[in-house]
Design a protein around this motif. Structure first.
Motif, mmCIF file in Angstrom:
data_model
loop_
_atom_site.group_PDB
_atom_site.id
_atom_site.type_symbol
_atom_site.label_atom_id
_atom_site.label_comp_id
_atom_site.label_asym_id
_atom_site.label_seq_id
_atom_site.Cartn_x
_atom_site.Cartn_y
_atom_site.Cartn_z
ATOM 1 N N ILE A 1 -8.574 2.644 -1.595
ATOM 2 C CA ILE A 1 -9.397 1.548 -1.061
ATOM 3 C C ILE A 1 -9.886 1.855 0.349
ATOM 4 C CG2 ILE A 1 -8.292 -0.193 -2.516
ATOM 5 C CD1 ILE A 1 -6.851 -1.184 0.100
ATOM 6 N N GLY A 2 -9.436 2.965 0.924
ATOM 7 C CA GLY A 2 -9.860 3.332 2.265
ATOM 8 C C GLY A 2 -9.172 4.600 2.722
ATOM 9 N N MET A 3 -9.392 4.916 3.984
ATOM 10 C CA MET A 3 -8.794 6.104 4.598
ATOM 11 C C MET A 3 -8.319 5.734 5.993
ATOM 12 S SD MET A 3 -9.242 8.548 2.302
ATOM 13 C CE MET A 3 -8.937 10.046 3.193
ATOM 14 N N ILE A 4 -7.312 6.482 6.472
ATOM 15 C CA ILE A 4 -6.779 6.269 7.812
ATOM 16 C C ILE A 4 -6.292 7.616 8.333
ATOM 17 C CG2 ILE A 4 -4.438 5.720 7.034
ATOM 18 C CD1 ILE A 4 -4.491 3.488 9.258
ATOM 19 N N GLY A 5 -6.403 7.812 9.636
ATOM 20 C CA GLY A 5 -5.938 9.084 10.163
ATOM 21 C C GLY A 5 -5.965 9.142 11.674
ATOM 22 N N LEU B 1 0.809 -1.214 0.000
ATOM 23 C CA LEU B 1 0.000 0.000 0.000
ATOM 24 C C LEU B 1 0.845 1.268 0.000
ATOM 25 C CD1 LEU B 1 -2.419 -1.146 2.840
ATOM 26 C CD2 LEU B 1 -2.863 -1.248 0.371
ATOM 27 N N VAL B 2 0.225 2.336 -0.448
ATOM 28 C CA VAL B 2 0.781 3.674 -0.296
ATOM 29 C C VAL B 2 -0.269 4.486 0.458
ATOM 30 C CG1 VAL B 2 1.503 5.782 -1.482
ATOM 31 C CG2 VAL B 2 2.156 3.548 -2.398
ATOM 32 N N LEU B 3 0.155 5.088 1.565
ATOM 33 C CA LEU B 3 -0.690 6.003 2.303
ATOM 34 C C LEU B 3 -0.240 7.391 1.892
ATOM 35 C CD1 LEU B 3 -0.898 3.300 3.801
ATOM 36 C CD2 LEU B 3 -0.986 4.568 5.931
ATOM 37 N N ARG C 1 -14.480 7.786 -5.132
ATOM 38 C CA ARG C 1 -14.260 6.475 -4.493
ATOM 39 C C ARG C 1 -14.619 6.516 -3.009
ATOM 40 N NH1 ARG C 1 -11.884 2.299 -7.416
ATOM 41 N NH2 ARG C 1 -10.935 1.346 -5.577
ATOM 42 N N VAL C 2 -14.323 7.619 -2.331
ATOM 43 C CA VAL C 2 -14.717 7.749 -0.922
ATOM 44 C C VAL C 2 -16.229 7.600 -0.814
ATOM 45 C CG1 VAL C 2 -14.904 9.360 1.025
ATOM 46 C CG2 VAL C 2 -12.729 9.141 -0.198
ATOM 47 N N ALA C 3 -16.969 8.323 -1.644
ATOM 48 C CA ALA C 3 -18.429 8.266 -1.609
ATOM 49 C C ALA C 3 -18.941 6.872 -1.963
ATOM 50 C CB ALA C 3 -19.018 9.306 -2.554
ATOM 51 N N TYR D 1 -12.352 -4.968 -0.277
ATOM 52 C CA TYR D 1 -10.974 -5.209 0.142
ATOM 53 C C TYR D 1 -10.881 -5.759 1.560
ATOM 54 C CZ TYR D 1 -10.501 -2.539 -4.054
ATOM 55 O OH TYR D 1 -10.622 -2.125 -5.355
ATOM 56 N N TRP D 2 -12.010 -6.128 2.140
ATOM 57 C CA TRP D 2 -12.011 -6.724 3.478
ATOM 58 C C TRP D 2 -11.405 -8.125 3.409
ATOM 59 C CZ3 TRP D 2 -17.584 -5.701 5.774
ATOM 60 C CH2 TRP D 2 -17.750 -4.339 5.976
#
Length: 186
Positions: free
Chosen positions: A79-83, A12-14, A24-26, A102-103
């Motif tokens: 594919i997702g978000m993190i923070g 992955l790349v964050l 894609r978020v929506a 992607y689960w």
């Protein structure tokens, strides 16, 4: 963490989120199975909500309170978000979500480990997961979080109700000392 623009893991790349990520978020957050596990996400979740959220993140970037990254998989895109978001008490609340397609692939664990390796510099890290989402607890544990024993009540916008949230804090394992390292140090 403010100066960290990208975090690379094995798969992955964050990276910093961009306005172009809104579609894609929506799409992923329109899935009630995803949105109901994130406290601050309403359902339904239209693209205009993603546009607004991404604009807000960009506007607040200079404050240094929000450290949010898009989780990107090569050949797939976001594919997702993190923070992590600064709390009133001074610590930072860590959160993440991964789109349903992607689960079960280990992406959440991989992203969280990579993120936490950098986010430790922020100070105390806290997290939580709704009591009906033990899979998120396992991901947090794999990344070094431990349960505090507290179950807090948090409002879930997507559910429209208050739900129990098991609280956790980041507690990295102390580095192991090698018993004979001193003898061979010279």
């Amino acid at each position: 963490m403010r100066d960290v623009l990208e975090i690379d893991t094995d798969r992955l790349v964050l990276r910093r989120p961009e306005a172009a990520d809104a579609t894609r978020v929506a799409c992923f957050l329109a899935d009630h199975g995803v949105s109901r596990m994130v406290a601050s996400v309403p359902h339904p979740y239209p693209k205009s909500a993603a546009d607004g959220w991404l604009m807000l993140l960009r506007a607040r970037r200079g404050l240094g309170h929000d450290h949010v990254f898009a989780v990107e998989l090569a050949g797939e895109g976001l594919i997702g978000m993190i923070g992590a978001h600064r709390q009133d008490g001074g610590g930072h609340e860590v959160g993440y979500w991964i789109g349903r397609p992607y689960w079960g692939e280990g992406f959440a664990t991989e992203a969280l480990r990579g993120f936490v390796a950098e986010a430790q510099s922020l100070g105390e890290l806290e997290a939580g997961h709704f009591v009906d989402n033990p899979a998120s607890g396992r991901v947090l544990e794999k990344a070094g979080f431990v349960y505090t024993g507290e179950v807090a009540r948090r409002f879930s916008m997507a559910r429209g109700e208050t739900v129990g949230s098991r609280r956790m804090r980041f507690a990295p394992k102390p580095a192991r000392k090698r018993p004979h390292a001193q003898a061979c140090a010279a």
